[in-house]
Motif scaffolding. Structure first.
Motif, mmCIF file in Angstrom:
data_model
loop_
_atom_site.group_PDB
_atom_site.id
_atom_site.type_symbol
_atom_site.label_atom_id
_atom_site.label_comp_id
_atom_site.label_asym_id
_atom_site.label_seq_id
_atom_site.Cartn_x
_atom_site.Cartn_y
_atom_site.Cartn_z
ATOM 1 N N TRP A 134 -44.853 23.762 -33.384
ATOM 2 C CA TRP A 134 -45.235 23.840 -31.971
ATOM 3 C C TRP A 134 -44.072 23.437 -31.080
ATOM 4 O O TRP A 134 -43.903 23.984 -29.995
ATOM 5 N N GLU A 182 -41.687 26.292 -30.190
ATOM 6 C CA GLU A 182 -41.953 27.173 -29.046
ATOM 7 C C GLU A 182 -40.895 26.983 -27.957
ATOM 8 O O GLU A 182 -40.488 27.943 -27.303
ATOM 9 N N THR A 197 -46.120 30.886 -23.149
ATOM 10 C CA THR A 197 -46.768 30.484 -24.402
ATOM 11 C C THR A 197 -48.291 30.492 -24.310
ATOM 12 O O THR A 197 -48.966 30.066 -25.251
ATOM 13 N N TYR A 247 -40.700 38.733 -30.564
ATOM 14 C CA TYR A 247 -41.945 38.166 -31.082
ATOM 15 C C TYR A 247 -43.127 38.826 -30.379
ATOM 16 O O TYR A 247 -43.092 39.054 -29.163
ATOM 17 N N TYR A 268 -48.289 35.793 -31.187
ATOM 18 C CA TYR A 268 -47.720 34.776 -32.074
ATOM 19 C C TYR A 268 -48.205 33.385 -31.699
ATOM 20 O O TYR A 268 -48.508 32.558 -32.568
ATOM 21 N N PHE A 269 -48.321 33.099 -30.415
ATOM 22 C CA PHE A 269 -48.664 31.761 -29.955
ATOM 23 C C PHE A 269 -50.139 31.431 -30.162
ATOM 24 O O PHE A 269 -50.557 30.295 -29.932
ATOM 25 N N LEU A 294 -51.494 31.920 -33.183
ATOM 26 C CA LEU A 294 -51.603 31.755 -34.627
ATOM 27 C C LEU A 294 -51.461 30.300 -35.040
ATOM 28 O O LEU A 294 -50.856 29.491 -34.348
ATOM 29 N N GLU A 337 -49.746 30.977 -40.524
ATOM 30 C CA GLU A 337 -49.759 32.358 -40.032
ATOM 31 C C GLU A 337 -48.459 32.678 -39.292
ATOM 32 O O GLU A 337 -47.903 33.779 -39.445
ATOM 33 N N ARG A 338 -47.987 31.746 -38.497
ATOM 34 C CA ARG A 338 -46.726 31.970 -37.783
ATOM 35 C C ARG A 338 -45.573 32.195 -38.751
ATOM 36 O O ARG A 338 -44.748 33.084 -38.546
ATOM 37 N N ARG A 339 -45.517 31.384 -39.798
ATOM 38 C CA ARG A 339 -44.420 31.529 -40.753
ATOM 39 C C ARG A 339 -44.531 32.842 -41.528
ATOM 40 O O ARG A 339 -43.516 33.511 -41.772
ATOM 41 N N TYR A 365 -45.892 35.580 -40.443
ATOM 42 C CA TYR A 365 -45.501 36.612 -39.480
ATOM 43 C C TYR A 365 -43.983 36.692 -39.375
ATOM 44 O O TYR A 365 -43.400 37.790 -39.377
ATOM 45 N N GLU A 366 -43.320 35.544 -39.257
ATOM 46 C CA GLU A 366 -41.865 35.539 -39.102
ATOM 47 C C GLU A 366 -41.170 36.138 -40.312
ATOM 48 O O GLU A 366 -40.213 36.913 -40.181
#
Length: 299
Positions: free
Chosen positions: A69, A72, A106, A190, A194-195, A197, A201-203, A205-206
């Protein structure tokens, strides 16, 4: 941020960087590798990452290691830098912005007092967390330790009722990150969702965004666990979490499939298969979704 020189009492609009236009953008290395912890709970243990020749060492600040977080803010700052550089601005690396623009980008429509405090805490962790890595940027390797933010200064505005509200921020990202944005220009957009997730999930996605082309990629569950940077979850728990990501199918642009029957065929001298079944995760772009977009900051 203790002992940091104070900002001028009032920042002119002419001193501010422009609000962010368009999508959030991130640099590939911070998208690809596990530089941030997944939990919001303070993490005070050093972290080591060693894989395929890449080494990353992370030491916590007095308030813990920077989190996903907190990241961000790094993404927002990187986006502002890429935006300015794309317009031909000669940049010193300092970024000054209004906190409300960060919250807008965000997805925090009406930031509360608690949101502002979390923001200030995140700046402190980003400045305090120490990183050492052999990943080069701008054809250079920083052998020593660095922080995400070499400087972080904030200005508060006092309201009529006596409350203080964080308004303006001036930061200087580390030279390692600035070189990556300015010289390497491996900049990825992005998705705005994304924000929304969770951390895993963020990782995912990345990683999918880094590697998924028009086809499908496959990564072993153990390698994914290492690459995501899950420092607390057991492999059993991690598999369960990844299956939940598959079932909920909330990743923007990408989908994943957990395959527990995959085999890597390796035979001994007798021709027998010596590699046991292993779990892999398959990642691919969702139907009717354009695969990853890679842009240079100059595009």
């Amino acid at each position: 941020m203790a002992n940091a020189p104070a900002l001028p009492r009032q920042i002119s609009l002419f001193d501010m960087d422009s609000p962010l236009h368009g999508k959030v953008r991130g640099e590939r290395s911070i998208m690809d590798f596990p530089f941030f912890v997944l939990s919001k709970k303070a993490h005070f243990e050093p972290i080591e990452y060693r894989h395929e020749g890449v080494s990353i060492d992370i030491r916590p600040s007095a308030t813990g290691v920077a989190t996903m977080w907190d990241k961000e803010i790094i993404l927002y700052v990187a986006s502002l830098l890429a935006q300015e550089l794309a317009h031909g601005v000669t940049h010193s690396g300092d970024v000054t912005f209004a906190a409300h623009d960060f919250f807008r980008v965000t997805g925090v429509a009406r930031p509360s007092k608690r949101d502002y405090q979390r923001f200030a805490d995140a700046l402190e962790r980003l400045q305090g967390t120490q990183i050492k890595t052999n990943i080069e940027t701008g054809n250079k390797i920083d052998r020593g330790w660095f922080s995400w933010l070499s400087e972080a200064q904030i200005e508060y505005e006092k309201k009529a009722n006596g409350d203080e509200v964080l308004r303006y921020v001036r930061v200087r990202p580390c030279a390692w990150l600035f070189r990556a944005i300015q010289r390497d220009q491996r900049i990825y957009h992005y998705h705005h969702d994304y924000f929304r997730l969770g951390a895993i999930e963020r990782r995912i996605y990345e990683i999918a965004h880094c590697y998924c082309g028009p086809g499908e990629i496959e990564i072993g569950l153990e390698d994914l666990h290492r690459k995501i940077g899950s420092t607390t979850a057991s492999m059993r728990k991690f598999k369960q979490l990844v299956k939940e990501v598959q079932e909920e199918n909330r990743l923007p642009d990408y989908e994943i499939v957990v395959d527990e029957s995959a085999k890597t065929v390796r035979t001994d001298a007798m021709g027998r298969n010596r590699q046991p079944p292993r779990t892999v995760v398959r990642m691919r772009a969702k139907p009717k979704t354009i695969s990853r977009t890679i842009e240079s900051a100059a595009a």
